[in-house]
Design a protein around this motif. Structure first.
Motif, PDB file in Angstrom:
ATOM      1  N   HIS A  64     -15.111 -19.382 -11.111  1.00 45.05           N
ATOM      2  CA  HIS A  64     -15.419 -18.356 -10.112  1.00 45.05           C
ATOM      3  C   HIS A  64     -15.319 -16.972 -10.734  1.00 45.05           C
ATOM      4  O   HIS A  64     -14.297 -16.644 -11.363  1.00 45.05           O
ATOM      5  CB  HIS A  64     -14.452 -18.454  -8.929  1.00 45.05           C
ATOM      6  N   PRO A  65     -16.342 -16.123 -10.557  1.00 39.83           N
ATOM      7  CA  PRO A  65     -16.277 -14.758 -11.111  1.00 39.83           C
ATOM      8  C   PRO A  65     -15.283 -13.884 -10.351  1.00 39.83           C
ATOM      9  O   PRO A  65     -15.253 -13.879  -9.115  1.00 39.83           O
ATOM     10  CB  PRO A  65     -17.709 -14.237 -10.926  1.00 39.83           C
ATOM     11  N   TYR A  66     -14.473 -13.154 -11.116  1.00 45.20           N
ATOM     12  CA  TYR A  66     -13.533 -12.193 -10.550  1.00 45.20           C
ATOM     13  C   TYR A  66     -13.900 -10.804 -11.054  1.00 45.20           C
ATOM     14  O   TYR A  66     -14.125 -10.605 -12.254  1.00 45.20           O
ATOM     15  CB  TYR A  66     -12.094 -12.519 -10.955  1.00 45.20           C
ATOM     16  N   TYR A  67     -13.936  -9.852 -10.128  1.00 42.92           N
ATOM     17  CA  TYR A  67     -14.209  -8.456 -10.447  1.00 42.92           C
ATOM     18  C   TYR A  67     -13.050  -7.604  -9.933  1.00 42.92           C
ATOM     19  O   TYR A  67     -12.251  -8.051  -9.105  1.00 42.92           O
ATOM     20  CB  TYR A  67     -15.513  -7.992  -9.789  1.00 42.92           C
ATOM     21  N   THR A  68     -12.988  -6.386 -10.427  1.00 40.17           N
ATOM     22  CA  THR A  68     -11.979  -5.460  -9.929  1.00 40.17           C
ATOM     23  C   THR A  68     -12.617  -4.098  -9.723  1.00 40.17           C
ATOM     24  O   THR A  68     -13.620  -3.761 -10.366  1.00 40.17           O
ATOM     25  CB  THR A  68     -10.784  -5.364 -10.897  1.00 40.17           C
ATOM     26  N   ALA A  69     -12.038  -3.326  -8.814  1.00 41.41           N
ATOM     27  CA  ALA A  69     -12.549  -1.979  -8.547  1.00 41.41           C
ATOM     28  C   ALA A  69     -11.459  -1.175  -7.855  1.00 41.41           C
ATOM     29  O   ALA A  69     -10.532  -1.727  -7.256  1.00 41.41           O
ATOM     30  CB  ALA A  69     -13.794  -2.037  -7.670  1.00 41.41           C
ATOM     31  N   GLN A  70     -11.599   0.135  -7.974  1.00 45.75           N
ATOM     32  CA  GLN A  70     -10.762   1.045  -7.214  1.00 45.75           C
ATOM     33  C   GLN A  70     -11.405   1.210  -5.845  1.00 45.75           C
ATOM     34  O   GLN A  70     -12.613   1.397  -5.736  1.00 45.75           O
ATOM     35  CB  GLN A  70     -10.666   2.395  -7.932  1.00 45.75           C
ATOM     36  N   LEU A  71     -10.589   1.109  -4.797  1.00 47.10           N
ATOM     37  CA  LEU A  71     -11.107   1.304  -3.447  1.00 47.10           C
ATOM     38  C   LEU A  71     -11.050   2.787  -3.112  1.00 47.10           C
ATOM     39  O   LEU A  71     -10.084   3.482  -3.478  1.00 47.10           O
ATOM     40  CB  LEU A  71     -10.261   0.501  -2.458  1.00 47.10           C
ATOM     41  N   ASP A  72     -12.094   3.275  -2.411  1.00 47.25           N
ATOM     42  CA  ASP A  72     -12.052   4.686  -2.049  1.00 47.25           C
ATOM     43  C   ASP A  72     -10.876   4.927  -1.092  1.00 47.25           C
ATOM     44  O   ASP A  72     -10.246   3.995  -0.606  1.00 47.25           O
ATOM     45  CB  ASP A  72     -13.384   5.141  -1.454  1.00 47.25           C
ATOM     46  N   HIS A  73     -10.583   6.174  -0.835  1.00 48.73           N
ATOM     47  CA  HIS A  73      -9.354   6.512  -0.117  1.00 48.73           C
ATOM     48  C   HIS A  73      -9.480   6.374   1.393  1.00 48.73           C
ATOM     49  O   HIS A  73      -8.539   6.708   2.117  1.00 48.73           O
ATOM     50  CB  HIS A  73      -8.913   7.931  -0.479  1.00 48.73           C
ATOM     51  N   ALA A  74     -10.601   5.902   1.879  1.00 48.45           N
ATOM     52  CA  ALA A  74     -10.755   5.698   3.318  1.00 48.45           C
ATOM     53  C   ALA A  74      -9.904   4.511   3.762  1.00 48.45           C
ATOM     54  O   ALA A  74     -10.009   3.424   3.223  1.00 48.45           O
ATOM     55  CB  ALA A  74     -12.225   5.444   3.662  1.00 48.45           C
ATOM     56  N   GLY A  75      -9.049   4.745   4.730  1.00 52.41           N
ATOM     57  CA  GLY A  75      -8.216   3.654   5.237  1.00 52.41           C
ATOM     58  C   GLY A  75      -6.905   3.537   4.488  1.00 52.41           C
ATOM     59  O   GLY A  75      -6.801   3.936   3.334  1.00 52.41           O
ATOM     60  N   ASP A  76      -5.920   3.016   5.163  1.00 56.55           N
ATOM     61  CA  ASP A  76      -4.604   2.802   4.567  1.00 56.55           C
ATOM     62  C   ASP A  76      -4.278   1.325   4.716  1.00 56.55           C
ATOM     63  O   ASP A  76      -3.765   0.883   5.735  1.00 56.55           O
ATOM     64  CB  ASP A  76      -3.556   3.677   5.264  1.00 56.55           C
ATOM     65  N   TRP A  77      -4.575   0.541   3.681  1.00 56.82           N
ATOM     66  CA  TRP A  77      -4.473  -0.907   3.763  1.00 56.82           C
ATOM     67  C   TRP A  77      -3.100  -1.392   3.308  1.00 56.82           C
ATOM     68  O   TRP A  77      -2.458  -0.764   2.472  1.00 56.82           O
ATOM     69  CB  TRP A  77      -5.544  -1.546   2.861  1.00 56.82           C
ATOM     70  N   PRO A  78      -2.653  -2.545   3.840  1.00 55.85           N
ATOM     71  CA  PRO A  78      -1.458  -3.179   3.261  1.00 55.85           C
ATOM     72  C   PRO A  78      -1.707  -3.487   1.791  1.00 55.85           C
ATOM     73  O   PRO A  78      -2.824  -3.817   1.393  1.00 55.85           O
ATOM     74  CB  PRO A  78      -1.311  -4.469   4.081  1.00 55.85           C
ATOM     75  N   ARG A  79      -0.648  -3.373   0.983  1.00 56.59           N
ATOM     76  CA  ARG A  79      -0.829  -3.539  -0.465  1.00 56.59           C
ATOM     77  C   ARG A  79       0.305  -4.346  -1.070  1.00 56.59           C
ATOM     78  O   ARG A  79       1.396  -4.443  -0.504  1.00 56.59           O
ATOM     79  CB  ARG A  79      -0.907  -2.164  -1.147  1.00 56.59           C
ATOM     80  N   LEU A  80       0.027  -4.904  -2.251  1.00 56.30           N
ATOM     81  CA  LEU A  80       1.009  -5.661  -3.019  1.00 56.30           C
ATOM     82  C   LEU A  80       1.127  -5.040  -4.404  1.00 56.30           C
ATOM     83  O   LEU A  80       0.120  -4.723  -5.041  1.00 56.30           O
ATOM     84  CB  LEU A  80       0.576  -7.127  -3.159  1.00 56.30           C
ATOM     85  N   GLY A  81       2.361  -4.889  -4.893  1.00 54.08           N
ATOM     86  CA  GLY A  81       2.579  -4.410  -6.243  1.00 54.08           C
ATOM     87  C   GLY A  81       2.414  -5.525  -7.256  1.00 54.08           C
ATOM     88  O   GLY A  81       2.398  -6.717  -6.908  1.00 54.08           O
TER      89      GLY A  81
END
Length: 276
Positions: A64-81
């Motif tokens: 399965h292909p995996y990609y990564t990107a920076q999300l724009d600053h719209a919205g304040d999403w739950p996050r994991l370190g």
């Protein structure tokens, strides 16, 4: 890889497959992975492409292909370190570390460090190139040695000045200097940090450690002599501990915790790690 090697197939081809709605995404905001539903992986079909900044191909996990990107600053999403990811899965930690490293590399090498001209992406590999200088810039990997010193049923653990508040004792570690072999780095770091000598180095494994871009190369080493002398400003305390009476030490997903626990199990299962 310490635990999950062989459980998954990870491929790092030079060219990314054509994007599809089923692609997996590792999305970052504020240096952490976006996880709206406590899942560290998202589906491309759930995110508008306009929200994805500096997208990079990470690799293939079980096809399965995996990609990564920076999300724009719209919205304040739950996050994991990243450490949260490490507690879930070693494979997840490796992919997240690679993703973070690729985005940092892309951001830090937009311009040539020699002439200041903009760099360009080199097709077919993870490299930025300066055409006037013909210099290539690759994602940074900093090799470090990490060592568990053993003396029969005892291990030498230290508490760093910067980590004293955690209460943890851990193995000794340090960066490999230019021109050094791993073995030379082991002897130098141990001599500098606690003032003792070691012998009989045994390689135990490696682990990516993206804080920010280390590759940890783990060893057991037998104590050979000397009095413990903690390095001022670096080591707050260092002691011998019996494997049956260890202090609090790093979690098992880290190579430090893995090596300590592996030595304790090895000693408990026999008369010592090399008996018989």
């Amino acid at each position: 890889m310490l635990y999950e090697l062989g459980q998954h197939r990870i491929e790092l081809p030079g060219s990314a497959p054509a994007p599809s709605a089923d692609d997996r995404l590792l999305l970052w905001q504020g240096g952490e992975l976006v996880s709206p539903d406590e899942n560290w992986v998202q589906r491309r079909s759930d995110w508008p492409s306009a929200q994805l900044i500096h997208e990079e191909f990470v690799g293939l996990l079980d096809g399965h292909p995996y990609y990564t990107a920076q999300l724009d600053h719209a919205g304040d999403w739950p996050r994991l370190g990243l450490r949260d990811i490490g507690l879930r899965s070693e494979t997840a930690f490796m992919l997240a570390a690679r993703a973070r490293g690729l985005l940092d590399w892309r951001r830090q090498h937009r311009f040539c460090g020699q002439c200041g001209q903009p760099t360009m992406r080199l097709p077919g590999e993870s490299a930025m190139v300066c055409e006037p200088c013909q210099l290539r810039f690759y994602p940074r990997v900093s090799p470090c040695v990490i060592v568990l010193i053993t003396r029969g049923p005892e291990v030498l653990l230290a508490q760093g000045v910067r980590h004293r508040s955690s209460g943890w004792y851990s193995t000794l570690a340090g960066f490999v200097e230019t021109g050094e072999s791993l073995e030379q780095a082991v002897h130098r770091e141990i001599r500098e940090e606690v003032g003792v000598e070691v012998t009989h180095l045994r390689y135990q494994g490696s682990q990516t450690w993206p804080f920010p871009h280390q590759l940890m190369l783990g060893f057991w080493a037998d104590y050979a002599g000397g009095e413990i002398t903690p390095e001022p400003g670096e080591i707050a305390d260092a002691q011998w501990f019996h494997v049956d009476h260890l202090p609090q030490f790093p979690p098992g997903f880290s190579i430090a915790g893995y090596m300590i626990e592996a030595y304790r199990r090895s000693w408990a299962s026999s008369d010592g790690p090399f008996s018989g």
